[in-house]
Design an enzyme around this catalytic site. Structure first.
Site, short mmCIF file in Angstrom:
data_model
loop_
_atom_site.label_atom_id
_atom_site.label_comp_id
_atom_site.label_asym_id
_atom_site.label_seq_id
_atom_site.Cartn_x
_atom_site.Cartn_y
_atom_site.Cartn_z
CG PHE A 135 87.74 -29.69 13.02
CD1 PHE A 135 88.33 -30.23 14.15
CD2 PHE A 135 88.52 -29.52 11.88
CE1 PHE A 135 89.68 -30.59 14.15
CE2 PHE A 135 89.86 -29.87 11.87
CZ PHE A 135 90.44 -30.41 13.01
CG ASP A 212 82.98 -32.45 9.08
OD1 ASP A 212 83.29 -33.65 9.10
OD2 ASP A 212 83.83 -31.55 9.23
CE1 TYR A 237 92.20 -37.43 9.64
CE2 TYR A 237 92.37 -37.02 7.28
CZ TYR A 237 92.12 -36.57 8.56
OH TYR A 237 91.78 -35.24 8.77
CE LYS A 238 88.81 -37.18 11.97
NZ LYS A 238 89.96 -36.82 12.81
NE ARG A 386 89.58 -35.83 19.96
CZ ARG A 386 89.56 -35.54 18.66
NH1 ARG A 386 88.50 -34.97 18.13
NH2 ARG A 386 90.59 -35.83 17.89
#
Length: 414
Positions: A135, A212, A237-238, A386
């Site tokens: 990322f 990560d 937050y996912k 996605r």
């Protein structure tokens, strides 16, 4: 909506899958927009839905803990909130014993603290290993640290459709390696790395391993202590549904806490925060990785989701995740592949997290059309779509509706 039966006439329909889903009742715990605002939400791997309980719990926090107790809240609870919430995240989702997880800052800041600490703690080891498809924030933070420290970056070349395997690290990790930074679940393809094997390989070389966990925490069972992981960072937050901008967490294995010193010294990470001392003396244990005032209000929503996960267990979450992604792939094969779409995620569920990626040159335009129709997937350049599936809030019929909408929007543009 027609009920598709991918693969064969004996395959269950989406309605049958929902009826047989042992976690189906959990979907009622999440906030649902008014009718007409949303048809299918396929982006839970970017931002999780809020829990209904969070609205009332936040109101209660404002009225009671904040509104009534005011500054007394710091002495009564809030000073310990980063580590108390961290311990609970560790227990429920990370396979981490108490005293190794703290909550606060953003993912980027947490990455900076831990990677910089890892490099500083190992004189003579001046290389940071990271894959080229990690990322952007991971890569950018590493580039900045390398510039600060005069360190070298060793880039791992991988197939973007998969991810990093132990074989990819052969010859790249050695006596000059300070730390290896990889994503447990690749943000594009959803590839699930073999964290146990890679960690063992890195540690055998005398380097530190940082994972990560942004795309795996809350969707894939983790065993950080058992795997011997040194360091980890993840967002909330996912799949932990903490809300936009909710704070990240840092895991620092107890064996490394006395050895590593994070570089951003602030009063809340000091041994005596209210002593107003002249010089900095770090706190002992995981508290030394705190810097400034903890984001107490922002921690409250994620606490609700952690408890919901605890009530069903990570193994059940993972089982549902696999079934959802399997169904998504079967729908993609039936509905999208005939239109020229490529499935860019691993077919083996043991090597896949809770999202899949499908590629087509028109998916940028398709995404714009879908959002207007209340179908929300996630576009990632150059042409990846996605499909993010949050196991506790996503149903099979919703997934089918979304995949059918993708097919229809793409067909209109071809």
């Amino acid at each position: 909506m027609e009920n598709h039966t991918p693969d064969s006439g004996n395959s269950p329909t989406s309605a049958e899958l929902d009826a047989a889903d042992p976690l189906a009742a959990q979907r009622a715990a999440f906030f649902s927009p008014d009718e007409g605002q949303l048809a299918a939400y396929l982006d839970g791997n970017s931002l999780g839905r809020p829990l209904k309980a969070t609205a009332s719990n936040l109101a209660s926090f404002v009225q009671d803990a904040w509104g009534s107790r005011l500054i007394r809240g710091w002495d009564e609870q809030w000073m310990d909130e980063p580590t108390v919430v961290g311990d609970r995240i560790g227990e429920v989702t990370l396979g981490a014993a108490a005293g190794q997880v703290t909550v606060g800052d953003s993912t980027s800041v947490m990455l900076y603290k831990l990677i910089r600490a890892a490099v500083d703690a190992q004189p003579g080891r001046d290389e940071i290993v990271v894959d080229q498809d990690n990322f952007p924030t991971d890569r950018f933070i590493i580039e900045g640290i390398a510039a600060e420290k005069g360190a070298s970056i060793v880039w791992v070349s991988t197939n973007p459709g998969s991810g990093v395997r132990t074989a990819d690290l052969q010859g790249l990790v050695g006596e000059r390696t300070a730390v290896v930074v990889l994503s447990h679940v690749a943000y594009r393809s959803g590839f699930l790395a073999d964290a146990k094997a890679i960690t063992a390989m890195v540690k055998d070389a005398g380097a530190l391993m940082l994972w990560d966990l942004c795309h795996s925490v809350g969707s894939v069972p983790l065993e950080l202590d058992d795997w011997g992981v040194d360091l980890a960072v993840g967002c909330t937050y996912k799949y932990l549904n903490g809300g936009p901008g909710s704070p990240a967490f840092a895991y620092v294995n107890a064996s490394q806490q006395g050895r590593l010193r994070q570089p951003i010294w602030g009063w809340m990470g000091a041994d005596n925060p209210f002593g107003m001392t002249e010089n900095y003396k770090p706190a002992t244990g995981i508290r030394s990785f705190i810097t400034g005032t903890p984001p107490v209000l922002a921690m409250q929503p994620l606490k609700d989701m952690v408890e919901l996960i605890a009530s069903v267990g990570m193994e059940a979450v993972r089982e549902k995740s696999i079934k959802l992604t399997e169904y998504a792939i079967s729908l993609a094969e039936e509905l999208l592949v005939p239109l020229g779409v490529e499935i860019a995620s691993p077919r083996d569920p043991a090597e896949r997290g809770s999202h899949i990626m499908v590629d087509h040159p028109l998916f940028g335009q398709v995404t714009t059309v879908l959002w207007e129709r209340g179908v929300i997937p996630d576009f990632r350049p150059p042409h990846g779509l996605r499909i993010g599936l949050s196991p506790l809030s996503t149903g099979y019929a919703e997934l089918e509706l979304g995949m059918t909408a993708i097919r229809d929007a793409l067909a209109e543009l071809l």
